[in-house]
Scaffold this active site. Structure first.
Site, PDB file in Angstrom:
ATOM      1  N   ASN A 208       0.844  -1.203   0.000  1.00  0.00           N
ATOM      2  CA  ASN A 208       0.000   0.000   0.000  1.00  0.00           C
ATOM      3  C   ASN A 208       0.874   1.247   0.000  1.00  0.00           C
ATOM      4  OD1 ASN A 208       0.515   0.829   2.846  1.00  0.00           O
ATOM      5  ND2 ASN A 208      -0.434  -1.154   3.261  1.00  0.00           N
ATOM      6  N   ASP A 276      -4.728  -5.936   4.878  1.00  0.00           N
ATOM      7  CA  ASP A 276      -5.842  -6.706   5.436  1.00  0.00           C
ATOM      8  C   ASP A 276      -5.826  -8.152   4.959  1.00  0.00           C
ATOM      9  OD1 ASP A 276      -7.016  -4.698   6.999  1.00  0.00           O
ATOM     10  OD2 ASP A 276      -7.889  -3.765   5.211  1.00  0.00           O
ATOM     11  N   LYS A 286       9.050 -17.870  -9.611  1.00  0.00           N
ATOM     12  CA  LYS A 286       8.462 -16.721 -10.303  1.00  0.00           C
ATOM     13  C   LYS A 286       7.359 -17.193 -11.250  1.00  0.00           C
ATOM     14  CE  LYS A 286       9.526 -12.830 -13.200  1.00  0.00           C
ATOM     15  NZ  LYS A 286      10.342 -12.378 -14.314  1.00  0.00           N
ATOM     16  N   ASP A 304      -5.590  -9.720  12.946  1.00  0.00           N
ATOM     17  CA  ASP A 304      -5.795  -8.310  13.299  1.00  0.00           C
ATOM     18  C   ASP A 304      -4.897  -7.941  14.483  1.00  0.00           C
ATOM     19  OD1 ASP A 304      -6.802  -5.877  14.312  1.00  0.00           O
ATOM     20  OD2 ASP A 304      -8.726  -6.266  13.322  1.00  0.00           O
ATOM     21  N   ILE A 305      -3.852  -7.181  14.211  1.00  0.00           N
ATOM     22  CA  ILE A 305      -2.858  -6.867  15.256  1.00  0.00           C
ATOM     23  C   ILE A 305      -3.480  -6.002  16.357  1.00  0.00           C
ATOM     24  CG2 ILE A 305      -0.654  -5.712  15.713  1.00  0.00           C
ATOM     25  CD1 ILE A 305       0.184  -6.465  12.843  1.00  0.00           C
ATOM     26  N   PHE A 322      -4.946   3.616  14.474  1.00  0.00           N
ATOM     27  CA  PHE A 322      -5.228   4.613  13.435  1.00  0.00           C
ATOM     28  C   PHE A 322      -6.344   4.056  12.562  1.00  0.00           C
ATOM     29  CE2 PHE A 322      -2.600   8.391  12.607  1.00  0.00           C
ATOM     30  CZ  PHE A 322      -1.809   8.371  13.753  1.00  0.00           C
ATOM     31  N   LYS A 336     -14.795   1.337  14.700  1.00  0.00           N
ATOM     32  CA  LYS A 336     -13.555   0.558  14.788  1.00  0.00           C
ATOM     33  C   LYS A 336     -13.044   0.534  16.234  1.00  0.00           C
ATOM     34  CE  LYS A 336      -8.891   0.305  12.779  1.00  0.00           C
ATOM     35  NZ  LYS A 336      -7.993   0.733  11.713  1.00  0.00           N
ATOM     36  N   LYS A 340     -12.772  -3.076  18.070  1.00  0.00           N
ATOM     37  CA  LYS A 340     -11.428  -3.610  18.355  1.00  0.00           C
ATOM     38  C   LYS A 340     -11.068  -3.516  19.826  1.00  0.00           C
ATOM     39  CE  LYS A 340     -10.000  -3.306  13.739  1.00  0.00           C
ATOM     40  NZ  LYS A 340      -8.945  -3.680  12.830  1.00  0.00           N
TER      41      LYS A 340
END
Ligand SMILES: Cc1cc2nc3c(=O)[nH]c(=O)nc-3n(C[C@H](O)[C@H](O)[C@H](O)COP(=O)(O)O)c2cc1C
Length: 395
Positions: A208, A276, A286, A304-305, A322, A336, A340
């Protein structure tokens, strides 16, 4: 109050030099010991007399001074300072410092310094934006120099843009903050940062756009507050902070394992943009284009940390996450936080075009059980300091 603190102010030859007189006055009002050093060019803009009167100190400017240099004065001067402010930092001065040049007293003092050196640039917007100048700024940041400003606005020449000398109040805030007591001393804080990457085959991955800058700036601020910082980072384009421990990882799985292995943590801040999903069947070889006209990848969810840490039996007393959102930012972030089981969420809008991911500014909202606090758009470093201050207030 800054009693007993030695603030060495290097004044360069820029049109904003007159504003430094006000800065010196403010620092003196806070009881700081101000030691002024002027470049030869600075004397074209303000007089030594004004600087001497306002600082109550001798003004240093000669490298080859027979009296001062009998005691190797430039080294003594550099070593005596608790902090050095270069104000205004000219394009010329910064370029010379970045290149390690020591052709006058001010440049030599910076080269010989072991305290924090802060550049407070001021110049025309075109000079500021020039690629060469931006290269210099980036080198200086990588080398550990701090920057205050420049801010955006109208310039002395009538142009408009980035390059204005930062407001004196802001500089004063920075200095006061710099000297504040180490409010997080004795606290162990874990920060995750950067992106993660998920392996497709030995040469390909999915990742990302996170640069890791916000995580780095938070870790730096916590370190400035005296915390023991464990910094777990995925791939990042930003130079890592100087903290107690750095653990580099690549994948979300590796980050998960590194995080849960930490013991006796007081505060966790999950800043990393963790993928995710991961690829279900990674290939050891390859993948060949010829054999995969259409390539289908099956993605499975990563662990999920944030949720794991927030639900540990011996959970850290403060768990902060965050929420990078592109729609319904606050509502999604509120959900969230509850889902969480974390204490605080910092919500930010990461839509393309608003420059949050990869940029140097961030506009966040702090969401706690007490409600939502909207912070203005701030440099990521300032977000780091605000967060460190908030943590120090509750921990
Ligand atoms: C009227 C005038 C205004 C200037 N203002 C700036 C300025 O705001 N910022 C800057 O980087 N350079 C400015 N310069 C150019 C610097 O004075 C020049 O680069 C000088 O060599 C800087 O020396 P120093 O970095 O040793 O102080 C200005 C020059 C003049 C003649």
């Amino acid at each position: 109050m800054l009693s007993g603190k030695k603030v060495l102010v290097i004044i360069c030859g820029g049109i904003a030099a007159f504003k430094v007189l006000e800065l010196i006055r403010k620092l003196k009002n806070l009881n700081a010991d101000v030691i002024p050093v002027m470049t030869p060019s600075a004397k074209h803009f303000i007089t030594e007399m004004s600087v001497a009167c306002l600082s109550g100190s001798k003004v240093y400017s000669q490298l080859f001074d027979l009296t001062d240099e009998t005691e190797i004065g430039h080294i003594k001067l550099a070593q005596s300072a608790d902090i050095i402010l270069v104000a205004p930092a000219t394009a010329d001065f910064m370029a010379k410092v970045a290149a390690g040049i020591c052709s006058n007293l001010a440049e030599t003092v910076v080269a010989a310094a072991s305290c924090k050196v802060v550049m407070i640039p001021a110049m025309n917007v075109k000079m500021w934006d020039k690629k060469a100048n931006q290269r210099v700024v980036s080198t200086l940041k990588d080398d550990g120099f701090d920057f205050i400003g420049p801010s955006r606005g109208e310039m002395a020449c009538g142009d408009f843009g980035d390059g204005r000398f930062e407001e004196v109040e802001e500089i004063q805030n920075y200095v006061e903050q710099f000297f504040q007591p180490k409010k997080l001393e004795g606290k162990r804080v874990l920060v995750t940062s950067g992106s993660t990457l998920e392996i497709i085959d030995p040469v390909r991955f999915i990742s990302n756009r996170s640069s890791g800058r916000q995580g780095v700036d938070i870790a730096k601020a916590l370190n400035a507050y005296g915390a023991e910082v464990i910094f777990i980072s995925g791939p990042s384009s930003v130079k890592p902070p100087v903290v107690s421990e750095i653990i580099n990882v690549e994948t979300a799985d590796q980050m998960y394992e590194a995080v849960v292995a930490q013991k006796n943590i007081d505060v966790v801040i999950c800043v990393a943009a963790v993928g995710d999903w991961q690829i279900k069947d990674t290939s050891n070889n390859k993948l060949k284009k010829e054999m995969n006209k259409e390539l289908k990848l099956t993605l499975i969810q990563n662990r999920d940390i944030l949720k794991t840490v927030a639900n540990l039996k011996n959970r850290p007393s403060l768990v902060i996450g965050f929420a990078a959102e592109t729609q319904n930012v606050i509502e999604n972030a509120k959900k969230k936080r509850v889902q969480k089981n974390c204490d605080w969420i910092l919500a930010n809008d990461v839509s393309r075009g608003n420059d949050t991911m990869g940029g140097t500014f961030n506009k966040v909202s702090l969401i706690t059980s007490a409600g939502v606090e909207n912070w203005p758009k701030l440099p990521k470093s300032e977000v780091g300091f605000r967060l460190a201050q908030k943590i120090a207030e509750v921990i």
